[in-house]
Design an enzyme around this catalytic site. Structure first.
Site, PDB file in Angstrom:
ATOM      1  N   ASP A 113       0.824  -1.206   0.000  1.00  0.00           N
ATOM      2  CA  ASP A 113       0.000   0.000   0.000  1.00  0.00           C
ATOM      3  C   ASP A 113       0.855   1.253   0.000  1.00  0.00           C
ATOM      4  O   ASP A 113       1.499   1.569   1.000  1.00  0.00           O
ATOM      5  CB  ASP A 113      -0.902  -0.049   1.238  1.00  0.00           C
ATOM      6  CG  ASP A 113      -1.756   1.178   1.400  1.00  0.00           C
ATOM      7  OD1 ASP A 113      -1.949   1.908   0.413  1.00  0.00           O
ATOM      8  OD2 ASP A 113      -2.239   1.400   2.524  1.00  0.00           O
ATOM      9  N   ASP A 118      -2.134   5.900  -4.955  1.00  0.00           N
ATOM     10  CA  ASP A 118      -2.418   5.024  -3.816  1.00  0.00           C
ATOM     11  C   ASP A 118      -2.810   3.628  -4.283  1.00  0.00           C
ATOM     12  O   ASP A 118      -3.934   3.401  -4.724  1.00  0.00           O
ATOM     13  CB  ASP A 118      -3.536   5.647  -2.973  1.00  0.00           C
ATOM     14  CG  ASP A 118      -3.864   4.818  -1.741  1.00  0.00           C
ATOM     15  OD1 ASP A 118      -3.101   3.889  -1.423  1.00  0.00           O
ATOM     16  OD2 ASP A 118      -4.876   5.107  -1.094  1.00  0.00           O
TER      17      ASP A 118
END
Length: 386
Positions: free
Chosen positions: A91, A269
């Site tokens: 992430d 992201d």
């Protein structure tokens, strides 16, 4: 930002192989049905804000990424002594590593079993983090972790005992989250995984690159990039946010008839499934598309011809077609990978929908992001961008 816990940072040391090479980590695509789509959208990463309001030779590491029906990608790491295999979402929008214990696994088939590890060191320091998908809690601990052939000993991470706050957790096929964001974003005082890898001297370069397969597996490369997965040159944009991989956003365009330049930041992201933008801007785009909302998602007729959505970054235009934007077809209706947010700091979040179209190189050392057109079997001779 996040609800931070307290931790004592321990600089991870080098263990394991010291031979040079490329560390490739495969990432896998998640598999869910359209009826479950709303429940399993990933909103980790930049979504802590959403949650608030709603020494050997240096190497490169290639990590295969599994793909979950284009709603998320995850890959394998190893932890403990002997090593236990667990899967994590890599992430870019968060900076903490956490893995569930038997309680945090909440009925899943695998979890981090500290009792099996001879190198486990417990801690009473509490870990809390709030994502757009919900909160998790637990305690910090220390143990050996390994990604491919690269290992970090005595590394501080979180052992999570409560995942009940994460929406759709039981349907998510991965075990935890490995944040690749900057140290400023971390919940505690420990060293982030990427920071520890760079400081240990194990990476050939302080960079990593993401390839997210479209309805196919992907790959994360630590210490470099994979030239076979992108076309042409990178367009570089400096990071302007001290927490996120945030860059200056010049404009958002819908076809050739709408240009929005109110929001100046875009965050790249990998922990967020869709495109997310400020509510007023997303609603304006949805209105122009004739989209209707259903269970928090935007729906259009599959027979409708949709214009491109373009993000202008570093003076270049990065366009997403209708095919790129549609995440699911339900009868004659198409679900768009677009959602609105209400943040104190307005930003666009360029999630997996954007990263499938464009290979992204994250330059940790120079704090910049590079974008190039992701390659497929049919576009090896294509030029970069649009």
């Amino acid at each position: 930002m996040k609800v931070a816990g307290l931790a004592t940072g321990v600089l991870a040391g080098l263990v394991g192989p010291t031979s040079a090479g490329i560390l490739r980590v495969p990432i896998t695509r998640m598999e869910v049905q359209h009826a479950e789509l709303q429940g399993v959208q990933m909103m980790f990463g930049a979504s802590p804000q959403l949650g608030r309001l709603q020494a050997g030779m240096r190497s490169e590491v290639d990590i295969p990424l599994l793909n979950d029906q284009n709603t998320g990608y995850y890959g394998q790491i190893l932890v403990g002594t002997p090593l236990q295999a667990l899967t994590v979402v890599f992430d870019t929008g968060s900076a903490d590593l956490w893995l569930p214990d038997v309680h945090g696994a909440a009925g899943k088939q695998q979890w981090y079993d500290a009792n099996r590890s001879s190198t486990y060191v417990a801690s009473t320091d509490v870990f809390n983090i709030l994502y757009g998908s919900g909160p998790v809690t637990g305690h910090y601990c220390r143990d050996t972790i390994a990604i491919g052939e690269i290992a970090l000993s005595n590394y501080s991470f979180a052992e999570v005992s409560d995942t009940s706050g994460i929406s759709g957790w039981s349907m998510m096929p991965f075990d935890g989250i490995l944040g690749l964001g900057f140290p400023e974003l971390a919940s505690g005082n420990g060293t982030t995984v990427m920071q520890a890898l760079v400081e240990s001297g194990q990476l050939e370069e302080p960079v990593f690159g993401f390839y997210l397969g479209d309805n196919s597996p992907g790959e994360l490369v630590l210490g470099g990039v994979d030239p076979s997965h992108f076309v042409g040159d990178f367009t570089w944009v400096n990071v302007t946010d001290s927490y996120y991989w945030g860059v200056t956003l010049d404009a958002v365009k819908l076809g050739d008839f709408l240009t929005i330049s109110l929001t100046k930041t875009a965050v790249v992201d990998s922990g967020t499934s869709l495109l997310a933008g400020p509510q007023r801007e997303v609603e304006a785009i949805a209105l122009m598309l004739g989209a209707q909302t259903m269970q928090g998602l935007y729906i259009v007729s599959c027979f409708q011809e949709l214009p491109n959505i373009t993000f202008e970054l570093g003076g270049k235009e990065f366009s997403l077609s209708a095919e790129d934007l549609v995440v699911e077809r339900v009868g004659f209706m198409c679900v768009l990978g677009l959602q609105s947010t209400r943040l104190q700091q307005p930003m666009w979040i360029l999630g997996d929908i954007f990263m499938r179209k464009f290979y992204v190189q994250f330059d940790w050392g120079q704090r910049r992001v590079g974008f190039a057109l992701a390659s497929t079997s049919g576009d090896q001779n294509s030029t970069n961008l649009v």
